[in-house]
Write a protein that holds these residues in place. Structure first.
Motif, short mmCIF file in Angstrom:
data_model
loop_
_atom_site.label_atom_id
_atom_site.label_comp_id
_atom_site.label_asym_id
_atom_site.label_seq_id
_atom_site.Cartn_x
_atom_site.Cartn_y
_atom_site.Cartn_z
N ALA A 64 0.86 -1.18 0.00
CA ALA A 64 0.00 0.00 0.00
C ALA A 64 0.90 1.23 0.00
N ILE A 65 0.67 2.13 -0.94
CA ILE A 65 1.51 3.31 -1.09
C ILE A 65 0.67 4.57 -0.88
N TYR A 66 1.16 5.46 -0.03
CA TYR A 66 0.46 6.72 0.25
C TYR A 66 1.44 7.87 -0.03
N GLU A 67 0.92 8.97 -0.57
CA GLU A 67 1.80 10.03 -1.06
C GLU A 67 1.44 11.40 -0.50
N ALA A 68 2.45 12.24 -0.41
CA ALA A 68 2.27 13.65 -0.05
C ALA A 68 3.17 14.48 -0.95
N ASP A 69 2.67 15.62 -1.40
CA ASP A 69 3.45 16.45 -2.31
C ASP A 69 4.02 17.70 -1.65
N ARG A 70 3.77 17.84 -0.35
CA ARG A 70 4.32 18.98 0.39
C ARG A 70 4.31 18.66 1.88
N ILE A 71 5.09 19.40 2.65
CA ILE A 71 5.20 19.13 4.08
C ILE A 71 3.86 19.23 4.78
N ALA A 72 3.05 20.22 4.39
CA ALA A 72 1.75 20.40 5.03
C ALA A 72 0.88 19.16 4.91
N ASN A 73 1.07 18.39 3.84
CA ASN A 73 0.28 17.16 3.66
C ASN A 73 0.98 15.94 4.23
N LEU A 74 2.29 16.05 4.48
CA LEU A 74 3.03 14.90 4.97
C LEU A 74 2.70 14.57 6.42
N TYR A 75 2.64 15.58 7.27
CA TYR A 75 2.42 15.31 8.68
C TYR A 75 1.08 14.61 8.95
N LEU A 79 -0.43 12.72 6.90
CA LEU A 79 -0.27 11.38 6.31
C LEU A 79 0.43 10.44 7.29
N VAL A 80 1.50 10.93 7.90
CA VAL A 80 2.22 10.10 8.88
C VAL A 80 1.34 9.85 10.11
N ASP A 81 0.57 10.85 10.51
CA ASP A 81 -0.35 10.67 11.64
C ASP A 81 -1.33 9.54 11.35
N ASP A 82 -1.77 9.44 10.10
CA ASP A 82 -2.74 8.41 9.72
C ASP A 82 -2.10 7.03 9.55
N HIS A 83 -0.78 7.01 9.33
CA HIS A 83 -0.08 5.73 9.10
C HIS A 83 1.19 5.66 9.95
N PRO A 84 1.04 5.71 11.27
CA PRO A 84 2.21 5.74 12.15
C PRO A 84 3.02 4.45 12.13
N ASP A 85 2.42 3.37 11.65
CA ASP A 85 3.14 2.09 11.63
C ASP A 85 3.63 1.72 10.23
N ALA A 86 3.75 2.73 9.36
CA ALA A 86 4.24 2.47 8.00
C ALA A 86 5.64 1.85 8.06
N ASP A 87 5.96 1.07 7.05
CA ASP A 87 7.24 0.37 7.01
C ASP A 87 8.39 1.26 6.57
N LEU A 88 8.06 2.33 5.84
CA LEU A 88 9.13 3.18 5.32
C LEU A 88 8.57 4.50 4.81
N LEU A 89 9.32 5.57 5.06
CA LEU A 89 9.01 6.88 4.48
C LEU A 89 10.16 7.29 3.57
N LEU A 90 9.84 7.57 2.31
CA LEU A 90 10.81 8.10 1.36
C LEU A 90 10.60 9.61 1.29
N LEU A 91 11.56 10.36 1.75
CA LEU A 91 11.41 11.80 1.94
C LEU A 91 12.37 12.58 1.06
N ASP A 92 11.82 13.47 0.24
CA ASP A 92 12.63 14.36 -0.60
C ASP A 92 13.07 15.55 0.24
N LEU A 93 14.36 15.84 0.25
CA LEU A 93 14.87 16.98 1.02
C LEU A 93 14.27 18.31 0.56
#
Length: 220
Positions: A29-40, A42-56
């Motif tokens: 299952a893949i979930y995406e965010a295109d900006r920091i405001a949407n990332l937080y 997203l992580v709140d909704d999926h705190p047990d995700a296996d991995l976050l790929l983060l663009d600097l």
């Protein structure tokens, strides 16, 4: 089921990542965010995700600050930086701030797949780079420690402040009152040991990619 989070503002690169992940883990299952405001959220909704790929360079981020904050808030979430910044000094700083990997955007899909596989199996993946690059300074380490003390909302306020937004703009975007933002600012200054907003932004800029060029600030 494997859960992966992708935080990147480039649709084509997100599509490429999805393709590699789908080939390795068809049921992921893949979930995406295109900006920091949407990332937080997203992580709140999926705190047990296996991995976050983060663009600097995701919009709204200030260098390594998002990595530092997320590592403090979700210490069990593995975070790999995926970035066009390939210099050895960035790799070393990323690892010092708790990243589980550093993937240059210039690598081919086969290497990308191997990198993801390594991290998902609990390992660390790094590109071949200069291992003698200096680590983070004592000053940067101290600022990172103070940033970890901020609540998620306080951290978001500081990031928005660092992009030059006014109290009323921050309040509007976060759907709170200006009085609430002022209360957050009081707490931020206390936790950072800063005397004013400008000093707080200068401190946060120590985690920027170019540490000598802090973002603009406002006083209202």
């Amino acid at each position: 089921m494997t859960e992966l989070l992708i935080a990147d503002d480039h649709p084509l690169f997100r599509e490429a990542l999805r393709g590699v992940v789908a080939s390795l883990f068809p049921s992921a299952a893949i979930y995406e965010a295109d900006r920091i405001a949407n990332l937080y959220p997203l992580v709140d909704d999926h705190p047990d995700a296996d991995l976050l790929l983060l663009d600097l360079d995701i919009p709204g981020a200030i260098g390594f600050s998002a990595l530092v904050h997320l590592r403090a808030t979700y210490p069990s979430l593995p975070i790999v930086l995926v970035t066009a910044h390939e210099e050895a000094r960035f790799v070393r700083r990323a690892m010092d701030h708790g990243a589980m990997g550093f993937i240059p955007k210039s690598i081919d899909s086969q290497t990308l797949g191997a990198a993801l596989q390594t991290v998902l199996e609990g390992g660390v993946w790094l590109p071949e780079t200069d291992t003698t690059a200096p680590g983070i300074s004592l000053d940067e380490s101290a600022v990172a420690a103070r940033l970890r003390e901020l609540t998620p909302q306080q951290f978001r306020v500081l990031q928005m402040l660092s992009t030059g937004q006014l109290n009323k703009q921050i309040a509007y975007e976060l759907d709170v009152s200006e009085a609430t933002i002022k209360a957050h600012m009081t707490a931020i200054l206390r936790k950072l040991g800063a005397s004013n907003r400008t000093q707080a932004v200068l401190m946060a800029s120590r985690l920027g990619l170019n540490q000598d060029e802090p973002q603009g600030t406002s006083t209202s």
